[in-house]
Structures are given as C-alpha cells and as structure tokens.
Design an enzyme around this catalytic site. Structure first.
Site, PDB file in Angstrom:
ATOM      1  N   TYR A  33     133.641 -11.147  60.964  1.00 40.86           N
ATOM      2  CA  TYR A  33     133.886  -9.951  60.168  1.00 40.86           C
ATOM      3  C   TYR A  33     135.376  -9.670  60.055  1.00 40.86           C
ATOM      4  CZ  TYR A  33     134.995  -6.913  64.195  1.00 40.86           C
ATOM      5  OH  TYR A  33     135.592  -6.334  65.287  1.00 40.86           O
ATOM      6  N   ARG A  52     143.058 -14.426  58.311  1.00 37.88           N
ATOM      7  CA  ARG A  52     142.421 -14.479  59.634  1.00 37.88           C
ATOM      8  C   ARG A  52     140.929 -14.789  59.498  1.00 37.88           C
ATOM      9  NH1 ARG A  52     143.041  -9.311  63.412  1.00 37.88           N
ATOM     10  NH2 ARG A  52     141.550  -8.481  61.913  1.00 37.88           N
ATOM     11  N   ARG A 100     114.514 -19.649  62.937  1.00 33.97           N
ATOM     12  CA  ARG A 100     115.337 -19.587  64.141  1.00 33.97           C
ATOM     13  C   ARG A 100     115.419 -20.933  64.871  1.00 33.97           C
ATOM     14  NH1 ARG A 100     115.205 -18.565  69.656  1.00 33.97           N
ATOM     15  NH2 ARG A 100     116.995 -17.362  70.400  1.00 33.97           N
ATOM     16  N   LYS A 147     137.158 -13.596  65.224  1.00 34.11           N
ATOM     17  CA  LYS A 147     136.656 -12.231  64.985  1.00 34.11           C
ATOM     18  C   LYS A 147     135.143 -12.285  64.768  1.00 34.11           C
ATOM     19  CE  LYS A 147     138.287  -7.908  62.923  1.00 34.11           C
ATOM     20  NZ  LYS A 147     138.280  -7.134  64.154  1.00 34.11           N
ATOM     21  N   GLU A 179     143.088  -6.328  76.010  1.00 30.49           N
ATOM     22  CA  GLU A 179     143.326  -5.579  74.764  1.00 30.49           C
ATOM     23  C   GLU A 179     142.354  -4.402  74.730  1.00 30.49           C
ATOM     24  OE1 GLU A 179     142.361  -7.919  71.204  1.00 30.49           O
ATOM     25  OE2 GLU A 179     140.913  -9.049  72.384  1.00 30.49           O
ATOM     26  N   LEU A 203     142.357 -11.075  70.147  1.00 31.03           N
ATOM     27  CA  LEU A 203     142.348 -11.180  68.682  1.00 31.03           C
ATOM     28  C   LEU A 203     143.788 -11.038  68.182  1.00 31.03           C
ATOM     29  CD1 LEU A 203     140.306 -11.254  66.251  1.00 31.03           C
ATOM     30  CD2 LEU A 203     140.888  -8.842  65.981  1.00 31.03           C
TER      31      LEU A 203
HETATM   32  N1  PDD Z   1     139.130  -4.189  65.314  1.00 36.69           N
HETATM   33  N2  PDD Z   1     141.609  -6.422  69.160  1.00 36.69           N
HETATM   34  C1  PDD Z   1     140.301  -6.274  68.929  1.00 36.69           C
HETATM   35  C2  PDD Z   1     139.315  -6.685  69.970  1.00 36.69           C
HETATM   36  C3  PDD Z   1     139.857  -5.730  67.703  1.00 36.69           C
HETATM   37  O1  PDD Z   1     138.527  -5.598  67.454  1.00 36.69           O
HETATM   38  C4  PDD Z   1     140.806  -5.311  66.734  1.00 36.69           C
HETATM   39  C5  PDD Z   1     140.417  -4.737  65.403  1.00 36.69           C
HETATM   40  C6  PDD Z   1     142.177  -5.478  67.039  1.00 36.69           C
HETATM   41  C7  PDD Z   1     143.268  -5.092  66.070  1.00 36.69           C
HETATM   42  O2  PDD Z   1     143.290  -5.959  64.961  1.00 36.69           O
HETATM   43  P1  PDD Z   1     143.817  -5.459  63.542  1.00 36.69           P
HETATM   44  O3  PDD Z   1     145.165  -4.902  63.782  1.00 36.69           O
HETATM   45  O4  PDD Z   1     143.830  -6.705  62.739  1.00 36.69           O
HETATM   46  O5  PDD Z   1     142.835  -4.414  63.050  1.00 36.69           O
HETATM   47  C8  PDD Z   1     142.536  -6.048  68.255  1.00 36.69           C
HETATM   48  C9  PDD Z   1     138.611  -3.665  64.068  1.00 36.69           C
HETATM   49  C10 PDD Z   1     139.456  -2.594  63.476  1.00 36.69           C
HETATM   50  C11 PDD Z   1     137.171  -3.238  64.279  1.00 36.69           C
HETATM   51  O6  PDD Z   1     136.485  -3.955  64.996  1.00 36.69           O
HETATM   52  O7  PDD Z   1     136.722  -2.232  63.712  1.00 36.69           O
END
Ligand code: PDD
Length: 285
Positions: A33, A52, A100, A147, A179, A203
C-alpha cells in the site's frame, strides 16, 4: 457522506465497492500500500510514493500493470470526484484473487483499490500541542522496508498507544527505537537532528526524505544513526514524520516530558518548511 472509490478499473460509491473473499490481500496480506498526502486539493510528493510502491512490489515479485502516469491520474480523479481539499489518498495493490494456496497463482490479475480520506493536517490541533508517544516492543517481520499491508503489529502498537492516551507508539528492538507505528522517529540534540539509517529494518519514509532535503535551510545538522529510548527520553526535542502527520512535535515519551512538554523549535521550523513545500505539491528537484 458516501465517497467515490476506485476498484479494479471502476469508480463507484463506497457502498458498492466489492472485492473477492479469495483476494490474496485479504487471505495472506499479499499486497502493498501507499498513502499520499493531499493539501489544497494537490497531491504531495506522489511520484516519490509511487517510486516506493514500485520498489515494494518489485521486492515481493508483484508486477505492476499500471504506469505511474495512470496511477497519478486515478489519484487526481478521486480527489476531484470527492472534492478533497486536505487528507490523503490510500492505494492498495494485491496479487489478486485465487483459490487459497501459498505460492503465487499463475493467472491472477492484481487487485487495485484506492480511496480518499479527508483529514485536517495543516492546522491539526496536535501540531500546536505536540503529541504523546509510548514505547513498545517491535514485533514486526524482518522486511519493514517493504510497505506491506500486513500491519497487525502496527495495529497492536497503535492500539496500545491509544489505550495509554498517546497518538503514536515508538517500537523498540532491544533498547533501540526502530520507528513509529506509522511514522519515522526523530530526536534532536543541540542543533543536530538524529534519525536512524535506512535498512530493511525501517520503511524509507517519503516525508523523511523531504525533511532531509531541507536540513540546510532549517539551520540544523543531521546525524544518521540509531538512537535508544534512554537517549530519546534525554533529548531536547523529538518529532515524527509521515504523510498523515507531516512533521509532528512529540512532547512526551512514556510519560516523561520532552522539551518541557511543549513543541520544540526544530519541529516547528521543519513543519513550516515542509508545509511550504507540500503546498506546492512537493517533488524534490
Ligand atoms: N505510514 N514508518 C512506518 C512504519 C510507516 O507506516 C510510515 C507511513 C512511515 C512514514 O512514511 P511516509 O513519510 O512515507 O509517510 C514510517 C502511513 C502514513 C500509514 O501507514 O498510514
């Protein structure tokens, strides 16, 4: 109010959107996603999010049948159809529907779902007050650079945060902060911003990448290294970055006040610079 969403080539009211129960995203979390911010009706840094997406899909051997231009056009169509001024566009691609079985299906067509979410970001009250963080163990898999839609560990971390009056959880491996549940973690010592290096453990944040491009302008230096929870508790400032929070000051970690419980100057300045950049649609030169 019903939104118009996008499912496999069609725009439809959200109540009418349908996905197979055999979809591998649903059954195996076999999908990727992205979330791109929208400010003033414009996408922020969408190209970087799509780059990405392409990388994540490559890492799970999921061939994307759509070009970047096609995906951007769907984003823009959804923003227009929903009259979205501020918020985000969520995109999810999965390996498609098939009976599945664990190995990749031979003939499945990838599923593409996209929808908008309205969200107050530029004048979010939390940006004025700062947010609280709690720490918890990082129980995720080893490829956090992908992601993946497999977000149960983050759901549990953020639920733990919510139950403890915090807006975000910082996940720990040993005593090192990996993170945030859905954000990149930063601390500030003196005039130096600290955030950990990119690797398979985190990420690669698109907002992080943008902030790094503004370091010189902000008047701060950058040190790319891991930091511990103890260091964070002792830091002058802390903040998070993400497409949904942009740059968000942190004022407490595990009940311990950071910067006397008020947003610090680095986070305030970086947020200002980021907002200026985002209002122009982002895109680093
Ligand atoms: N999440 N680390 C993780 C685990 C994340 O899920 C996200 C973003 C980030 C920051 O990435 P970016 O700056 O590209 O948004 C770091 C999104 C916003 C979400 O899951 O809703």
């Amino acid at each position: 109010m019903s939104r118009t969403v996008y499912v496999n080539g069609a725009y439809c009211p959200e109540e009418e959107a349908r996905i197979s129960i055999f979809d591998r995203g649903f059954v195996f979390a076999d999908g990727i996603y992205e979330v791109s911010a929208v400010i003033g009706g414009r996408l922020v840094d969408c190209e970087a999010h799509l780059a990405r997406l392409e990388r994540s899909c490559g890492e799970i051997k999921l061939a994307l049948p759509w070009s970047r231009a096609e995906l951007i056009a769907i984003h823009e169509e959804l923003i227009a159809r929903n009259g979205l001024d501020e918020g985000g566009v969520y995109l999810q691609v999965t390996r498609g529907a098939a009976d599945r079985d664990f190995p990749f299906p031979k003939d499945a067509t990838p599923t593409l779902v996209m929808f908008t979410q309205a969200r107050n970001m530029t004048s979010a009250p939390a940006a004025k007050t700062g947010i609280k963080i709690v720490s918890c163990p990082d129980i995720r898999w080893a490829r956090r650079d992908i992601k993946s839609v497999g977000l149960l560990a983050q759901v549990l971390a953020k639920q733990y945060a919510a139950e403890n009056g915090a807006a975000e959880a910082w996940m720990l491996e040993g005593d090192v902060v990996t993170e945030g549940g859905s954000s990149t973690a930063w601390i500030v010592k003196g005039k130096t911003l600290i955030s950990r290096p990119l690797s398979q453990k985190v990420l690669p944040g698109i907002t992080r990448q943008a902030v790094l491009a503004f370091i010189a302008e902000s008047g701060y230096a950058f040190e790319e290294r891991e930091f511990t929870l103890a260091e964070a508790l002792d830091a002058e400032e802390a903040f998070i970055t993400s497409a949904t929070s942009l740059v968000m000051p942190v004022v407490s970690i595990d009940g311990h006040s950071i910067h006397n419980g008020a947003p610090g100057p680095a986070a305030i300045r970086l947020r200002e610079i980021y907002l200026d950049f985002a209002r122009k649609g982002g895109a680093l030169g």
